[in-house]
Design a protein around this motif. Structure first.
Motif, PDB file in Angstrom:
ATOM      1  N   MET A   1       9.538  15.783   5.338  1.00 46.54           N
ATOM      2  CA  MET A   1       8.561  16.797   4.973  1.00 46.54           C
ATOM      3  C   MET A   1       8.257  16.697   3.487  1.00 46.54           C
ATOM      4  N   PRO A   2       6.984  16.635   3.116  1.00 50.88           N
ATOM      5  CA  PRO A   2       6.642  16.581   1.694  1.00 50.88           C
ATOM      6  C   PRO A   2       7.130  17.807   0.927  1.00 50.88           C
ATOM      7  N   LYS A   3       7.086  19.013   1.535  1.00 45.78           N
ATOM      8  CA  LYS A   3       7.573  20.163   0.793  1.00 45.78           C
ATOM      9  C   LYS A   3       9.031  20.389   1.192  1.00 45.78           C
ATOM     10  N   HIS A   4       9.795  20.959   0.260  1.00 46.49           N
ATOM     11  CA  HIS A   4      11.211  21.123   0.549  1.00 46.49           C
ATOM     12  C   HIS A   4      11.768  22.206  -0.340  1.00 46.49           C
ATOM     13  N   GLY A   5      12.849  22.792   0.112  1.00 50.46           N
ATOM     14  CA  GLY A   5      13.503  23.826  -0.675  1.00 50.46           C
ATOM     15  C   GLY A   5      14.485  23.230  -1.643  1.00 50.46           C
ATOM     16  N   LEU A   6      15.210  24.137  -2.313  1.00 52.61           N
ATOM     17  CA  LEU A   6      16.101  23.712  -3.373  1.00 52.61           C
ATOM     18  C   LEU A   6      17.286  22.906  -2.843  1.00 52.61           C
ATOM     19  N   ARG A   8      17.708  20.662  -0.575  1.00 56.43           N
ATOM     20  CA  ARG A   8      17.535  19.209  -0.479  1.00 56.43           C
ATOM     21  C   ARG A   8      17.533  18.576  -1.860  1.00 56.43           C
ATOM     22  N   ASP A   9      16.919  19.276  -2.812  1.00 58.58           N
ATOM     23  CA  ASP A   9      16.923  18.788  -4.197  1.00 58.58           C
ATOM     24  C   ASP A   9      18.351  18.672  -4.716  1.00 58.58           C
ATOM     25  N   ARG A  12      20.243  15.596  -3.471  1.00 59.06           N
ATOM     26  CA  ARG A  12      19.701  14.370  -4.072  1.00 59.06           C
ATOM     27  C   ARG A  12      20.053  14.289  -5.555  1.00 59.06           C
ATOM     28  N   MET A  13      19.800  15.393  -6.277  1.00 61.71           N
ATOM     29  CA  MET A  13      20.008  15.371  -7.730  1.00 61.71           C
ATOM     30  C   MET A  13      21.472  15.169  -8.074  1.00 61.71           C
ATOM     31  N   GLN A  16      22.537  11.679  -7.438  1.00 66.79           N
ATOM     32  CA  GLN A  16      21.914  10.797  -8.425  1.00 66.79           C
ATOM     33  C   GLN A  16      22.655  10.878  -9.758  1.00 66.79           C
ATOM     34  N   MET A  45      21.490  27.243  -8.591  1.00 67.99           N
ATOM     35  CA  MET A  45      21.602  25.833  -8.214  1.00 67.99           C
ATOM     36  C   MET A  45      23.073  25.430  -8.129  1.00 67.99           C
TER      37      MET A  45
END
Lengths: 82, 972
Positions: A1-6, A8-9, A12-13, A16, A45
């Protein structure tokens, strides 16, 4: 999905960030990751990361999991104060 | 009311230690050795008549008006080309000299429109000199042949060339060569047939001319003249101000008739530009009075409702009430703001103050997030300060110049002109870029090395260069031993075989031998300077790369003097300033972390409000939190997230999820489609404040007219704060700067008064540096010792595959600026009316694509359509586009991947596929799970914004995501 909530970020973050410190030991990397998250991540977060890590640790690199433990131990009071 | 006229000394200054003593018309004057007689006379207050001479250009000696007599010398030498010698005595007004001048002028006027003799255009030196030499008639009669019927060239949208008025003094040609460095003009023909020729005797618009206007400014007659000057007539007053486009921060004289701008003339004493400019700053200011300008506040309850114009009082009350309601219901952490890098320091400072003190949160960020936030992180970590190390003039002392991920001839043209001048003098150039930018090979310039790396491999390249430095014994050991720390650990890391050019070659596509040669060139130069742009920062390892460059500069001792350094070419006019003002969720002004209790106390005492000790949300986190429902209200000052931020569908979904979106801007933009409050903003022509450019230079922005909206932007912010219960009181913008100075050590000595005295100030400006600081880290780094950081290369997660086999990178073009909000509303559309996709011929051929064909550009997050342009500037496998036009929606395809440290989006690396488009009209389609709906831009569409919000918010899985892409009037 192109849009996503925090959430998923956060996965990934965090993963990374953990991969940036391959030049030191895993223990040292965890300390660096924890410091970075404490210095730059907003409390929801950090809280979201800790909650996700507790629920689904397999989503994270081991260094991230170690960093969440350091966050709770060293910076927990500050986070709770928000 | 007065016009500012800088003195023209006729020839360039010749700074030097030796001095000569001369006498001009009986006046004694001391000048540096090598100074021309003309300049010495001007220094003594004597203006020798001149036409071909001006002090921005080398002396030419062609017009013969400036002849003088020198005691003890034969003849009448030209004063512009004759240097002073010690004890020289010059006469500038003898009978012989006057006779010669009159004769020369008479010859000029024999082939010149007669109307100039009795009247003239604005600043016509020929007309003025006719008066000076006392010329009242031309005895030659009407010659059989003349140039009076020469055709006018009006092809350029901004200036006209009337060859009938040209005296072939060559000032325009020399300005194009020496000042701009484009070499678009020449003198064609010989003798009487001599004429100014653009390109290959082409109209200006068709030639290589980049419309910088240097020729217009240099022209001593009305031959080259701005069309606005022709249309409106001469101005009668000047206001000194600063350009609102790029991070060069050119100083201009806004020349006015009343409140009407006639033209913008670069200010010769501007520290950043020294009298030069580009097409945008000089000519593209008409957007400030464009018909699209919104001048009244508007509100609406939902984004499906039409806009309703309201009074300022109602708009402010509505805004304040809604923010308070959201905060009361969801907490202060549910609201926040974004400041603009186009607004003044004072305006930005007050928005971040409003967010912290009135909203009660650190949820404030700035558009630097999406461009140079890695610069702040990387340079602060290594050097101790979040800014470049040099001023622009420093490039004149560089022996080797490295340009990484930047295209200064397009993005920072006035700085590029300086750089090209130095390159023409013999400095060497290394370009590190996937594209063959103009600097690689252009008139009189050729890069010694073009390291044409694959997108996403910057750190691999910089590590390999550093590997060469360390393993070949090229380190400046004395420098690192004295000035740096953690050197041994870094050197051991960088010397590892996996960091060698040979090991990196398969990753970067840069031949090892070429990289080694480039590294040796950089490391062995007496002075080597690095300049970089968003091709460094907008990557998943943007911060790492900045630190890698800093490592390289420290390792070779290229820090702390002129001609060296690490210099970010900051994109926007005040992106440096918006960062300096603490418009970050984790930092207060002067880059001090919010966790520092001493700093918080300082602010809390002065502001009368506590500062939260934890970092707030960054822009990407605000957007994701909005989709989660935990971030619900936002104040957006001068930013168009829906066009400029990556993954457009994510951005618009986030905006639609919020309860309150407040936009403060000049025009209704893509973001305003999702707004509930529109607060009209002011252009730079109405603002009173300061911008800080890429050199840390604080320049004044002075208003030429009152705000057309009735309020300055900062006044609106103060009133919103007051309505929310937090009162700020400033009589004017100067008092805001005084508060900034009181709170920010690097700004401690800054004030409007001092800026008026000095012209501009480069921070730090404090007791240690009362007039500011040109070069950083001269005697020591700001953090004490320079810190080496191990910069391990970590490949980006963005990978090509069979479905998306190409890599897309993005950038800017000279004539348009960022999202085009300003430049698209000017005649700059002449040059770049649409974004196109540059694709290598071999990639195009494989896909059956021809030059000019419509193509679909698709990534895993979205798809858009634009025209293809075949180009060999990129290697096969890499495509390129710009993002100036919302109809193209380039950010529909860019992803959520970002720099690990700062979340700066990885705009420069997106895996894409390009295919012939099945239609001839532009389409924007967002990729959806089950079905897709194509929406034709410009066609009547039944899909409204309500359709978007209903389908876009909340539901997961199957839904049609149709997006209205035409910028229709939402008030309809």
């Amino acid at each position: 999905m192109p849009k996503h909530g925090l959430d998923r970020d956060l996965v990934r973050m965090a993963n990374q960030i953990s991969r940036q410190f391959t030049y030191v030991s895993d223990d040292e990397a965890a300390v660096k990751v924890a410091y970075h998250l404490h210095a730059f991540w907003e409390p929801r977060m950090v809280a979201g990361l800790e909650a996700h890590a507790a629920e689904r640790p397999a989503d994270f690199e081991p260094i991230v999991l170690a960093a969440t433990r350091i966050l709770a131990e060293q910076y927990g009071e500050a986070s709770a104060a928000h | 009311m007065t016009l500012i006229r800088e003195q023209d000394f006729g020839t360039k200054a010749r700074p030097g230690p030796a001095t000569v003593h001369v006498q001009v018309d009986g006046r004694n004057v001391d000048v540096p050795e090598g100074t021309s007689i003309m300049r010495a006379a001007a220094t003594a207050g004597i203006d020798i008549p001149k036409l071909c001479a001006t002090d921005s250009l080398d002396a030419f000696g062609s017009c013969r008006l400036c002849v003088v007599e020198v005691d003890g010398r034969r003849g009448t030498p030209a004063s512009c080309t004759t240097p002073c010698s010690d004890g020289m005595s010059v006469k500038t007004q003898t009978e012989k000299v006057q006779r010669l001048r009159s004769g020369v002028m008479e010859l000029y006027f024999s082939d010149h429109p007669q109307d100039c003799l009795s009247g003239g255009g604005h600043g016509c030196e020929l007309h003025d000199l006719a008066d000076t030499v006392g010329l009242t008639e031309v005895r030659y009669g009407q010659p059989e042949t003349s140039h009076q019927d020469a055709a006018k060239d009006v092809s350029n949208p901004y200036f006209a060339f009337d060859a009938a008025k040209c005296i072939v003094c060559s000032r325009c040609v020399r300005a194009c060569d020496e000042v701009q460095g484009t070499f678009a003009l020449t003198i064609a023909g010989r003798g009487f047939d001599s004429r100014v020729s653009a390109g290959q005797d082409q109209p200006f618009l068709d030639s290589e001319c980049v419309s910088c206007g240097a020729c217009v400014q240099a022209c001593p007659t009305d031959a080259l003249q701005e069309k606005t000057l022709i249309q409106l007539g001469p101005p009668n007053r000047s206001v000194l101000t600063t350009c609102a486009y790029c991070g060069v921060g050119c100083s201009f004289k806004a020349e006015m008739q009343g409140d009407t701008v006639v033209n913008m003339v670069p200010y010769k004493n501007g520290g950043a530009n020294e009298g030069h400019s580009c097409v945008k700053g000089r000519f593209a200011w008409g957007y400030a009075s464009h018909k699209d300008r919104i001048t009244k506040p508007m509100v609406r309850d939902t984004i499906e409702d039409p806009w309703r114009e309201v009074s300022w009082d109602e708009a402010i009350a509505y805004t304040a009430t809604r923010f308070q309601q959201i905060a009361a219901q969801y907490g202060a952490s549910a609201i926040g703001g974004i400041t603009s890098s186009r607004c003044t320091n004072e305006e930005v400072y007050l928005v971040q103050k409003m967010v912290r003190a009135a909203f009660g949160t650190n949820n404030v960020d700035t558009c630097a997030r999406v461009c140079h936030s890695p610069t702040g992180y990387g340079l602060k970590t290594t050097f101790g300060t979040s800014a470049g190390t040099q001023d622009f003039a420093s490039v004149a002392k560089a022996d080797v110049i490295v340009v990484i991920g930047a295209n200064p001839t397009d993005g920072h043209p006035v700085f590029a002109s300086r750089m090209k001048r130095r390159l023409r003098q013999g400095a060497k150039l290394i370009v590190i870029d996937p594209r063959r930018i103009d600097l690689v090979r252009s008139p009189h310039i050729e890069a010694s090395h073009h390291l044409q790396l694959l997108p996403g491999t910057n750190v691999a390249v910089i590590n390999a260069m550093a590997h060469v430095v360390v393993t070949e014994g090229l380190m400046d050991q004395a420098f690192v031993d004295e000035r740096c720390e953690d050197v041994a650990e870094w050197a051991a890391f960088i010397a590892r075989p996996e960091n060698s050019p040979e090991a990196m070659e398969p990753i970067t596509s840069v031949p090892a031998a070429e990289l080694r040669a480039a590294a040796r060139l950089y490391a062995t130069a007496p002075n080597a300077a690095i300049y970089y742009g968003l091709g460094v920062t907008e990557h998943s390892q943007g911060s790492t790369m900045v630190m890698g460059m800093a490592n390289l500069a420290m390792a070779t001792g290229n820090i702390g003097r002129e001609g060296v350094g690490v210099s970010p070419l900051r994109g926007q006019n005040n992106v440096q300033g918006s960062c300096d003002m603490g418009s970050f969720p984790h930092e207060l002004s002067g880059y001090r972390h919010v966790s520092d209790p001493t700093v918080r106390e300082l602010f809390a005492d002065l502001w009368g409000a506590p500062i939260h000790p934890e970092p707030g949300l960054r822009i990407p986190n605000m957007l994701s939190s909005a989709i989660d429902g935990t971030f619900r209200g936002i104040y957006i000052q001068g930013e168009d997230l829906a066009q400029s931020d990556p993954n457009t569908q994510h951005v618009t979904a986030a905006l639609m999820a919020m309860d309150l979106v407040v936009v403060q801007d000049l025009f209704l933009n893509e973001t305003a489609k999702y707004a509930h409050v529109f607060l009209p903003g002011t252009s730079f022509l109405e603002k009173d404040g300061t911008f800080t450019n890429a050199e840390r230079r604080i320049n004044r922005v002075r208003p030429v007219m009152k705000p057309v909206t009735g309020k300055q932007e900062w006044e609106v912010v103060v009133e919103i704060s007051a309505a929310m219960g937090y009162h700020m009181a400033y009589a004017n913008e100067s008092e805001i700067m005084d508060e900034i100075a009181a709170l920010t050590p690097t700004f401690a000595g800054v004030s409007f008064k001092k800026l008026d005295e000095l012209g501009s100030i480069q921070w730090p400006c404090n007791d240690a540096a009362p007039n500011g600081t040109r070069t950083m880290h001269v005697d020591g780094f700001v953090r004490g010792k320079g810190h080496f950081v191990e910069t391990a290369y970590v490949p980006t997660d963005e990978r090509t595959n069979r479905k998306f086999p190409l890599l897309l990178t993005t950038g800017r073009i000279l004539s348009q600026y960022n999202v085009g909000a300003q430049t698209r509303r000017t005649k700059n559309n002449t040059w770049h009316p649409e974004d196109v996709l540059d694709i290598h011929p071999s990639d195009a051929e494989m896909r059956g694509i021809h030059d000019g064909d419509w193509v679909s550009l698709a990534s895993r997050v979205g798809e858009t359509t634009l025209k293809a342009k075949l180009s060999e500037r990129m290697p096969p496998g890499v495509v390129y586009t710009t993002f100036h036009h919302p109809v193209t929606g380039a950010n529909v395809v860019t992803t959520e991947f970002s720099d690990w440290a700062t979340n700066c989006p990885e705009y420069k690396v997106t895996a894409v596929q390009v295919t012939p488009a099945p239609t001839t009209r532009p389409l924007i389609m967002h990729q959806v799970p089950l079905e897709s709906t194509l929406v034709e831009v410009g066609a009547a569409s039944a899909i409204s914004a309500s359709g978007v919000s209903a389908s876009g918010a909340g539901a997961s899985g199957a839904h049609a995501s149709a997006v209205r892409t035409e910028a229709a009037d939402p008030r309809a």
